[in-house]
Design a protein around this motif. Structure first.
Motif, short mmCIF file in Angstrom:
data_model
loop_
_atom_site.label_atom_id
_atom_site.label_comp_id
_atom_site.label_asym_id
_atom_site.label_seq_id
_atom_site.Cartn_x
_atom_site.Cartn_y
_atom_site.Cartn_z
N THR A 1 -39.70 22.33 50.90
CA THR A 1 -39.72 22.25 52.36
C THR A 1 -38.32 21.95 52.88
O THR A 1 -37.57 21.20 52.26
CB THR A 1 -40.68 21.14 52.83
OG1 THR A 1 -42.01 21.45 52.40
CG2 THR A 1 -40.67 20.99 54.35
N SER A 2 -37.99 22.55 54.01
CA SER A 2 -36.73 22.24 54.70
C SER A 2 -37.05 21.96 56.17
O SER A 2 -37.65 22.81 56.84
CB SER A 2 -35.75 23.41 54.59
OG SER A 2 -34.50 23.08 55.15
N VAL A 3 -36.70 20.77 56.63
CA VAL A 3 -36.91 20.40 58.03
C VAL A 3 -35.55 20.33 58.72
O VAL A 3 -34.66 19.61 58.27
CB VAL A 3 -37.63 19.04 58.16
CG1 VAL A 3 -37.89 18.72 59.63
CG2 VAL A 3 -38.93 19.04 57.39
N LYS A 4 -35.39 21.10 59.79
CA LYS A 4 -34.13 21.14 60.51
C LYS A 4 -34.30 20.51 61.89
O LYS A 4 -35.16 20.92 62.67
CB LYS A 4 -33.64 22.59 60.67
CG LYS A 4 -33.31 23.28 59.35
CD LYS A 4 -32.82 24.70 59.59
CE LYS A 4 -32.43 25.38 58.29
NZ LYS A 4 -31.95 26.76 58.53
N LEU A 5 -33.48 19.51 62.17
CA LEU A 5 -33.46 18.87 63.47
C LEU A 5 -32.23 19.36 64.23
O LEU A 5 -31.10 19.22 63.75
CB LEU A 5 -33.39 17.34 63.33
CG LEU A 5 -34.36 16.68 62.35
CD1 LEU A 5 -34.15 15.16 62.39
CD2 LEU A 5 -35.80 17.04 62.65
N TYR A 6 -32.44 19.93 65.41
CA TYR A 6 -31.35 20.42 66.24
C TYR A 6 -31.22 19.51 67.46
O TYR A 6 -32.15 19.40 68.26
CB TYR A 6 -31.62 21.85 66.70
CG TYR A 6 -31.66 22.87 65.60
CD1 TYR A 6 -30.50 23.53 65.17
CD2 TYR A 6 -32.86 23.20 64.98
CE1 TYR A 6 -30.52 24.47 64.17
CE2 TYR A 6 -32.90 24.15 63.96
CZ TYR A 6 -31.73 24.78 63.56
OH TYR A 6 -31.77 25.71 62.55
N LEU A 7 -30.07 18.86 67.60
CA LEU A 7 -29.81 17.98 68.74
C LEU A 7 -28.66 18.54 69.57
O LEU A 7 -27.65 18.98 69.00
CB LEU A 7 -29.47 16.58 68.25
CG LEU A 7 -30.55 15.90 67.38
CD1 LEU A 7 -30.02 14.60 66.80
CD2 LEU A 7 -31.81 15.66 68.20
N PRO A 8 -28.79 18.56 70.90
CA PRO A 8 -27.72 19.12 71.74
C PRO A 8 -26.38 18.45 71.46
O PRO A 8 -26.30 17.22 71.37
CB PRO A 8 -28.19 18.82 73.16
CG PRO A 8 -29.68 18.67 73.05
CD PRO A 8 -29.92 18.04 71.71
N ARG A 9 -25.35 19.26 71.29
CA ARG A 9 -24.01 18.72 71.04
C ARG A 9 -23.47 18.04 72.30
O ARG A 9 -23.65 18.53 73.41
CB ARG A 9 -23.05 19.81 70.60
CG ARG A 9 -23.31 20.34 69.19
CD ARG A 9 -22.23 21.29 68.75
NE ARG A 9 -20.93 20.62 68.70
CZ ARG A 9 -19.78 21.26 68.48
NH1 ARG A 9 -19.77 22.57 68.33
NH2 ARG A 9 -18.65 20.59 68.44
N ALA A 10 -22.82 16.90 72.10
CA ALA A 10 -22.19 16.20 73.22
C ALA A 10 -21.00 17.01 73.71
O ALA A 10 -20.24 17.56 72.93
CB ALA A 10 -21.74 14.80 72.79
N ILE A 11 -20.86 17.09 75.02
CA ILE A 11 -19.73 17.82 75.61
C ILE A 11 -18.72 16.78 76.09
O ILE A 11 -18.90 16.12 77.10
CB ILE A 11 -20.18 18.71 76.78
CG1 ILE A 11 -21.25 19.68 76.31
CG2 ILE A 11 -18.98 19.45 77.37
CD1 ILE A 11 -20.80 20.62 75.20
N GLY A 12 -17.64 16.62 75.33
CA GLY A 12 -16.60 15.66 75.69
C GLY A 12 -15.26 16.35 75.77
O GLY A 12 -15.16 17.58 75.81
N ALA A 13 -14.21 15.57 75.77
CA ALA A 13 -12.86 16.12 75.90
C ALA A 13 -12.55 17.09 74.77
O ALA A 13 -11.97 18.15 74.99
CB ALA A 13 -11.84 14.99 75.93
#
Length: 280
Positions: free
Chosen positions: A109-121
């Motif tokens: 099994t492979s579980v992939k968690l995708y979290l929005p990338r922070a937009i910084g400088a």
């Protein structure tokens, strides 16, 4: 995040009672509009991915469909509450992210968690500029073999739009029939690694190349590349593209393997591979 990864690692351990390999990876990924069209909860954009993969007994599709339900568990009484994956799901959703599970009985099994990338400088400084990149095109014939209809549809549409002649099949047996009827025409086989039925992706590639050695092969997989190679499903050095893939990734990979363009090696993600003993 710590609790989410810990829950996934504990589930992986329980799926490998005789020992096995746990692979944890980090990477930057893009979920594009084509992927979002087939996953209503996904907003196209840049994501940070955490993938937890194991070599355990895997799950059937009906179990995968229910794993995030609160109190659903396949473990014996007293061995699990059924809340671990529900917590993981809730954490990712409240973070505006996306979860994808790839699992097959006997294949892990492979579980992939995708979290929005922070937009910084730093991110702003690296934003894409200029005109869209022109993608390599071709006229070769490609046989696409994928059991998940949505993924097969996307791959075929991308390749056809780039000028390729596309044939398709939903499993290994059908692919062999299609190949038999078009043996002299097929230039490249694009196949999932884990296919339903008796003929898996690796065997399909071997049988196709035994009949016509000049056919090039690109494997697709929802499992991460590191888990695929580390877990022994494919040899190191094979051509592999991970799902979900962007239009640009598929275009360049196919052109590269056919020898119509060169593609710089992608930057590797951060990988930690752990071999578990039975008493761990």
């Amino acid at each position: 995040m710590e609790s989410a990864v810990l829950n996934l690692a504990l589930n992986a351990r329980d799926a490998m009672p005789g020992g096995g390999r746990l692979t944890i990876e980090l990477g930057n990924k893009v979920l594009d509009e084509a992927y979002a069209r087939h996953h209503a909860e996904v907003t196209p954009g840049d994501y940070a991915m955490v993938a937890v993969s194991d070599t355990g007994h895997g799950m059937t599709s009906d179990v995968v469909a229910r794993v995030f339900e609160p109190f659903f568990t396949t473990k014996p009484d007293g061995k699990g509450t059924g809340l671990g994956l529900a917590m993981v799901f809730g954490f990712v959703k409240q973070s505006g992210g996306h979860v994808k599970i790839y699992s097959e009985p006997g294949e892990g099994t492979s579980v992939k968690l995708y979290l929005p990338r922070a937009i910084g400088a730093a991110a702003v400084a690296c934003q894409r500029t200029g005109s869209p990149v022109e993608l390599p095109r071709g006229s070769a014939t490609v046989l696409v073999v994928e059991d998940e209809a949505a993924v097969r549809e996307i791959a075929c549409a991308i390749l056809a739009d780039l000028g390729y002649r596309v044939l398709e099949a939903a499993d290994g047996e059908e692919a062999l029939r299609v190949f038999g009827a078009n043996t002299a025409a097929i230039d490249l086989l694009l196949t999932d690694v884990v296919l339903p039925g008796k003929v898996r992706g690796r065997e399909l590639a071997e049988r196709v190349q035994a009949l016509r050695p000049q056919v090039r092969v690109v494997f697709m997989s929802g499992y991460t590349e590191n888990s695929i190679v580390h877990h022994g499903r494919l040899d190191d050095g094979v051509q592999l593209i991970g799902k979900p893939f962007k239009r640009e990734q598929l275009a360049r990979k196919v052109a590269q393997v056919l020898g119509t363009t060169t593609v710089p090696a992608a930057e590797a993600g951060n990988v930690v591979a752990l071999r578990l003993k039975r008493d761990v």
